[in-house]
Scaffold this motif. Structure first.
Motif, PDB file in Angstrom:
ATOM      1  N   ALA A  20       0.835  -1.207   0.000  1.00  0.00           N
ATOM      2  CA  ALA A  20       0.000   0.000   0.000  1.00  0.00           C
ATOM      3  C   ALA A  20       0.868   1.256   0.000  1.00  0.00           C
ATOM      4  O   ALA A  20       0.590   2.225  -0.726  1.00  0.00           O
ATOM      5  CB  ALA A  20      -0.936  -0.007   1.207  1.00  0.00           C
ATOM      6  N   ALA A  21       1.914   1.250   0.802  1.00  0.00           N
ATOM      7  CA  ALA A  21       2.802   2.415   0.887  1.00  0.00           C
ATOM      8  C   ALA A  21       3.494   2.673  -0.448  1.00  0.00           C
ATOM      9  O   ALA A  21       3.554   3.815  -0.928  1.00  0.00           O
ATOM     10  CB  ALA A  21       3.837   2.188   1.988  1.00  0.00           C
ATOM     11  N   LEU A  22       4.024   1.613  -1.063  1.00  0.00           N
ATOM     12  CA  LEU A  22       4.693   1.770  -2.356  1.00  0.00           C
ATOM     13  C   LEU A  22       3.702   2.186  -3.433  1.00  0.00           C
ATOM     14  O   LEU A  22       4.028   2.990  -4.316  1.00  0.00           O
ATOM     15  CB  LEU A  22       5.388   0.468  -2.743  1.00  0.00           C
ATOM     16  CG  LEU A  22       6.625   0.093  -1.919  1.00  0.00           C
ATOM     17  CD1 LEU A  22       7.059  -1.327  -2.237  1.00  0.00           C
ATOM     18  CD2 LEU A  22       7.767   1.076  -2.183  1.00  0.00           C
ATOM     19  N   GLY A  23       2.478   1.642  -3.358  1.00  0.00           N
ATOM     20  CA  GLY A  23       1.456   2.018  -4.323  1.00  0.00           C
ATOM     21  C   GLY A  23       1.160   3.505  -4.286  1.00  0.00           C
ATOM     22  O   GLY A  23       1.107   4.175  -5.328  1.00  0.00           O
ATOM     23  N   GLU A  53     -15.381 -10.445  -5.925  1.00  0.00           N
ATOM     24  CA  GLU A  53     -14.974 -10.394  -4.516  1.00  0.00           C
ATOM     25  C   GLU A  53     -13.469 -10.583  -4.414  1.00  0.00           C
ATOM     26  O   GLU A  53     -12.909 -11.516  -5.000  1.00  0.00           O
ATOM     27  CB  GLU A  53     -15.714 -11.492  -3.752  1.00  0.00           C
ATOM     28  CG  GLU A  53     -15.500 -11.510  -2.268  1.00  0.00           C
ATOM     29  CD  GLU A  53     -16.312 -12.598  -1.583  1.00  0.00           C
ATOM     30  OE1 GLU A  53     -16.267 -12.663  -0.344  1.00  0.00           O
ATOM     31  OE2 GLU A  53     -16.988 -13.387  -2.280  1.00  0.00           O
ATOM     32  N   ILE A  54     -12.803  -9.693  -3.680  1.00  0.00           N
ATOM     33  CA  ILE A  54     -11.371  -9.816  -3.424  1.00  0.00           C
ATOM     34  C   ILE A  54     -11.100  -9.523  -1.945  1.00  0.00           C
ATOM     35  O   ILE A  54     -11.972  -9.064  -1.220  1.00  0.00           O
ATOM     36  CB  ILE A  54     -10.527  -8.863  -4.302  1.00  0.00           C
ATOM     37  CG1 ILE A  54     -10.856  -7.395  -3.998  1.00  0.00           C
ATOM     38  CG2 ILE A  54     -10.718  -9.174  -5.775  1.00  0.00           C
ATOM     39  CD1 ILE A  54      -9.940  -6.394  -4.701  1.00  0.00           C
ATOM     40  N   GLY A  55      -9.880  -9.772  -1.527  1.00  0.00           N
ATOM     41  CA  GLY A  55      -9.501  -9.490  -0.155  1.00  0.00           C
ATOM     42  C   GLY A  55      -9.560  -7.998   0.140  1.00  0.00           C
ATOM     43  O   GLY A  55      -9.265  -7.160  -0.709  1.00  0.00           O
ATOM     44  N   ARG A  56      -9.932  -7.667   1.376  1.00  0.00           N
ATOM     45  CA  ARG A  56     -10.050  -6.269   1.790  1.00  0.00           C
ATOM     46  C   ARG A  56      -8.728  -5.522   1.619  1.00  0.00           C
ATOM     47  O   ARG A  56      -8.699  -4.353   1.222  1.00  0.00           O
ATOM     48  CB  ARG A  56     -10.502  -6.239   3.251  1.00  0.00           C
ATOM     49  CG  ARG A  56     -10.376  -4.931   3.984  1.00  0.00           C
ATOM     50  CD  ARG A  56     -11.167  -3.808   3.383  1.00  0.00           C
ATOM     51  NE  ARG A  56     -12.568  -4.130   3.194  1.00  0.00           N
ATOM     52  CZ  ARG A  56     -13.446  -3.311   2.644  1.00  0.00           C
ATOM     53  NH1 ARG A  56     -13.059  -2.119   2.222  1.00  0.00           N
ATOM     54  NH2 ARG A  56     -14.698  -3.667   2.494  1.00  0.00           N
ATOM     55  N   ALA A  57      -7.602  -6.194   1.888  1.00  0.00           N
ATOM     56  CA  ALA A  57      -6.301  -5.519   1.789  1.00  0.00           C
ATOM     57  C   ALA A  57      -6.031  -5.071   0.362  1.00  0.00           C
ATOM     58  O   ALA A  57      -5.466  -3.995   0.132  1.00  0.00           O
ATOM     59  CB  ALA A  57      -5.196  -6.446   2.269  1.00  0.00           C
ATOM     60  N   ASP A 232      -7.119  -0.846   7.153  1.00  0.00           N
ATOM     61  CA  ASP A 232      -8.128  -1.895   7.119  1.00  0.00           C
ATOM     62  C   ASP A 232      -7.445  -3.237   7.366  1.00  0.00           C
ATOM     63  O   ASP A 232      -6.458  -3.570   6.704  1.00  0.00           O
ATOM     64  CB  ASP A 232      -8.811  -1.953   5.746  1.00  0.00           C
ATOM     65  CG  ASP A 232      -9.617  -0.703   5.444  1.00  0.00           C
ATOM     66  OD1 ASP A 232      -9.099   0.393   5.694  1.00  0.00           O
ATOM     67  OD2 ASP A 232     -10.742  -0.831   4.953  1.00  0.00           O
ATOM     68  N   ALA A 233      -7.963  -4.013   8.302  1.00  0.00           N
ATOM     69  CA  ALA A 233      -7.345  -5.295   8.641  1.00  0.00           C
ATOM     70  C   ALA A 233      -7.573  -6.309   7.531  1.00  0.00           C
ATOM     71  O   ALA A 233      -8.674  -6.425   6.998  1.00  0.00           O
ATOM     72  CB  ALA A 233      -7.921  -5.823   9.951  1.00  0.00           C
ATOM     73  N   GLU A 234      -6.504  -7.028   7.179  1.00  0.00           N
ATOM     74  CA  GLU A 234      -6.653  -8.075   6.171  1.00  0.00           C
ATOM     75  C   GLU A 234      -7.514  -9.215   6.719  1.00  0.00           C
ATOM     76  O   GLU A 234      -8.353  -9.756   6.026  1.00  0.00           O
ATOM     77  CB  GLU A 234      -5.286  -8.599   5.751  1.00  0.00           C
ATOM     78  CG  GLU A 234      -5.348  -9.647   4.643  1.00  0.00           C
ATOM     79  CD  GLU A 234      -3.984  -9.944   4.060  1.00  0.00           C
ATOM     80  OE1 GLU A 234      -3.893 -10.118   2.843  1.00  0.00           O
ATOM     81  OE2 GLU A 234      -3.012 -10.011   4.829  1.00  0.00           O
ATOM     82  N   ASP A 235      -7.298  -9.572   7.977  1.00  0.00           N
ATOM     83  CA  ASP A 235      -8.084 -10.655   8.559  1.00  0.00           C
ATOM     84  C   ASP A 235      -8.161 -10.555  10.078  1.00  0.00           C
ATOM     85  O   ASP A 235      -9.229 -10.621  10.653  1.00  0.00           O
ATOM     86  CB  ASP A 235      -7.506 -12.021   8.155  1.00  0.00           C
ATOM     87  CG  ASP A 235      -8.509 -13.147   8.338  1.00  0.00           C
ATOM     88  OD1 ASP A 235      -9.686 -12.957   7.982  1.00  0.00           O
ATOM     89  OD2 ASP A 235      -8.123 -14.216   8.831  1.00  0.00           O
ATOM     90  N   ALA A 236      -7.014 -10.370  10.745  1.00  0.00           N
ATOM     91  CA  ALA A 236      -6.984 -10.377  12.208  1.00  0.00           C
ATOM     92  C   ALA A 236      -7.751  -9.180  12.759  1.00  0.00           C
ATOM     93  O   ALA A 236      -7.767  -8.099  12.174  1.00  0.00           O
ATOM     94  CB  ALA A 236      -5.544 -10.357  12.706  1.00  0.00           C
ATOM     95  N   ILE A 237      -8.390  -9.388  13.892  1.00  0.00           N
ATOM     96  CA  ILE A 237      -9.131  -8.313  14.553  1.00  0.00           C
ATOM     97  C   ILE A 237      -8.162  -7.399  15.277  1.00  0.00           C
ATOM     98  O   ILE A 237      -7.355  -7.840  16.091  1.00  0.00           O
ATOM     99  CB  ILE A 237     -10.157  -8.889  15.549  1.00  0.00           C
ATOM    100  CG1 ILE A 237     -11.250  -9.643  14.795  1.00  0.00           C
ATOM    101  CG2 ILE A 237     -10.783  -7.782  16.394  1.00  0.00           C
ATOM    102  CD1 ILE A 237     -12.260 -10.316  15.690  1.00  0.00           C
ATOM    103  N   SER A 238      -8.234  -6.110  14.971  1.00  0.00           N
ATOM    104  CA  SER A 238      -7.387  -5.133  15.635  1.00  0.00           C
ATOM    105  C   SER A 238      -7.957  -4.800  17.013  1.00  0.00           C
ATOM    106  O   SER A 238      -9.148  -4.558  17.156  1.00  0.00           O
ATOM    107  CB  SER A 238      -7.288  -3.855  14.801  1.00  0.00           C
ATOM    108  OG  SER A 238      -6.583  -2.859  15.517  1.00  0.00           O
TER     109      SER A 238
END
Length: 491
Positions: A20-23, A53-57, A232-238
């Motif tokens: 994300a940072a490099l993007g 549908e794709i991953g949130r990340a 935004d969390a990829e999967d784990a709950i923050s």
């Protein structure tokens, strides 16, 4: 056209964040850049511009790159439904459930979809930033690998290895990972990025010198620990909190197969909301609002809640004037029953719901996938309140309670629909709409319904933009600028 793959020494080393940072960094330079993750395993997902549908990340990474999320950016998504099985989604569409061993054999077929999606992206952009999954050193998963070095070798791209120093053992992580790679894979690693460093960089320099001498590869950057970074969390709950004032207490039970818990990021960040994720095995704390979240195995998670006495606890919560909101799977739990005759999420069967709303849900193989916008229709609202979000669900709900919907929506394709339900006494709301709290006006109306008299507004989209810019600034300051320019052919 350039391709760079970011792999990690461990899960949560910082792969998603670095991509994300490099993007954002390269998008600022005018480079046409896009994210790509060959295979993702996550229960947080997003609906794309092409209704897949794709991953949130990957959706967040697309935002970082200033492009619309597309199914080609994450051609294989695995959504665990049990400890040994998952729903398999290929190029945005669910093809069914597979056990782990069955999917391991299926990976050669999945690789065709991965390479097809990659070729399409490659023809449209100047730079593709590829994110690996887990670690390339998981030697039990090396055969038919499509997530890490297997993909890198298939497309012949360079790899940088990111490691998290905040957890300790960073040099062992890097050297150990290299040792477990093949000779050709080691040659493919062009350098390292050390993530989440805090302290005086001079105290790290001797270690960096040793690492470069020992491996013969450069350290391309040491990224600082960014306090209060929201992503935004990829999967784990923050569990990160923001120092809420406690004006409104909100509880979300952590289900075994909880999904799309990013629905609650706006509440977690809201200065007047105290959001608490609680184990279903513990007593329900005193609170103003209980939110039943989405689930990848609704019948199983509903049974889990009932086994832990949540029916009685929710009854008491309502009796003392508390509110309940059910989102997606949580909506289905609030009805009379959930039927799964075809075994869509688990073994065929049914489960009695909490029974607060008069409708029944039948799970079907066809998944609703759509971005929507519309208006809330709550009695407490003096005028229609705009709302937007997305739907990802397999259930079709029918019954009298749905004749008093929570919202009226329009999908991207122009299809109109009524969504959700409001109980007769107004204490219970139910919706299929994910991202319900993200739009400021809807967020304010819902918080007012939950008990805040004059809630302030939290601009979640603006907050995301600030965090992405922080990441890009961090990369620009900490990484080798000459190498970054070379990568994107900027010099």
């Amino acid at each position: 056209m350039s391709v760079l793959m970011v792999q990690g020494t461990t899960s949560d080393a910082g792969k998603s964040t670095l991509v994300a940072a490099l993007g954002r960094y390269f998008a600022r330079q005018g480079v046409r850049v896009a994210p790509f993750k060959p295979q993702n395993m996550a229960l947080n997902s997003a609906v794309t511009s092409d209704a897949g549908e794709i991953g949130r990340a990957q959706a967040l990474q697309a935002q970082a790159c200033h492009v619309a999320p597309h199914t080609d950016m994450n051609p294989v998504l695995l959504k665990p439904a049990s400890d040994t099985g998952a729903q398999v989604i290929i190029q945005g569409r669910a093809i069914g459930n597979m056990q782990a061993l069955d999917y391991h054999q299926y990976k050669t077929t999945a690789q065709s979809a991965v390479l097809e999606s990659f070729r399409r992206l490659r023809s449209q952009y100047d730079l593709i930033l590829v994110e690996g999954a887990g670690s390339p050193a998981e030697i039990n998963l090396r055969e038919n690998d499509i997530a890490n070095m297997g993909f890198a070798e298939a497309v012949d791209c360079p790899v940088i290895l990111v490691a998290d120093i905040d957890r300790g053992g960073v040099f062992a992580h890097i050297v150990g990972t290299l040792e477990l790679l093949s000779e050709t894979e080691r040659e493919r690693v062009v350098g390292f990025v050390i993530n989440r460093f805090r302290g005086d960089i001079k105290l790290l320099e001797s270690g960096l010198d040793w690492l470069e001498d020992y491996t013969g590869k450069p350290v391309l950057g040491v990224l600082p620990y960014l306090h209060d970074l929201y992503m935004d969390a990829e999967d784990a709950i923050s569990t990160q909190q923001t120092g809420a004032s406690g004006k409104l207490n909100v509880v979300v039970p952590v289900l075994p197969r909880i999904s799309n818990h990013t629905d609650f990021d706006a509440l977690r960040l809201h200065p007047e909301v105290n959001l608490e994720f609680v184990s279903a095995r513990t007593p329900l704390p005193e609170c103003d609002l209980v939110i039943l979240p989405g689930s990848k195995n609704v019948r199983g998670d509903l049974a889990y809640l009932k086994e832990n006495n949540w029916q009685r606890q929710l009854d008491r919560h309502l009796r003392y004037g508390g509110k309940i909101l059910g989102i997606c799977g949580g909506l289905q739990m609030l009805g009379r029953s959930i039927l799964d005759p075809g075994g869509v999420e688990s073994e065929p069967g049914s489960e009695t719901g909490f029974g607060y709303l008069d409708f029944t849900t039948t799970l079907t193989p066809q998944k609703a996938l759509k971005n929507v916008c519309g208006f809330l229709t709550m009695d407490s609202c003096e005028k229609e309140i705009p709302v937007q979000g997305y739907e990802i669900h397999c259930g079709i709900s029918r019954g009298p309670a749905l004749q008093r919907p929570l919202a009226r929506l329009v999908a991207d394709n122009g299809q109109r629909s009524a969504d959700g339900a409001i109980s007769d006494d107004g204490q219970i709301l139910a919706t299929y709409l994910h991202g319900l709290f993200d739009a400021s006006a809807a967020q304010q109306a819902l918080l007012r319904w939950a008990g805040l008299s004059e809630p302030c507004l939290l601009d979640l989209q603006g907050h995301r933009e600030v965090q992405l810019d922080r990441l890009a600034d961090s990369v620009g300051n900490a990484m080798d600028s000459r190498w970054l320019k070379q990568l994107a052919h900027l010099q």
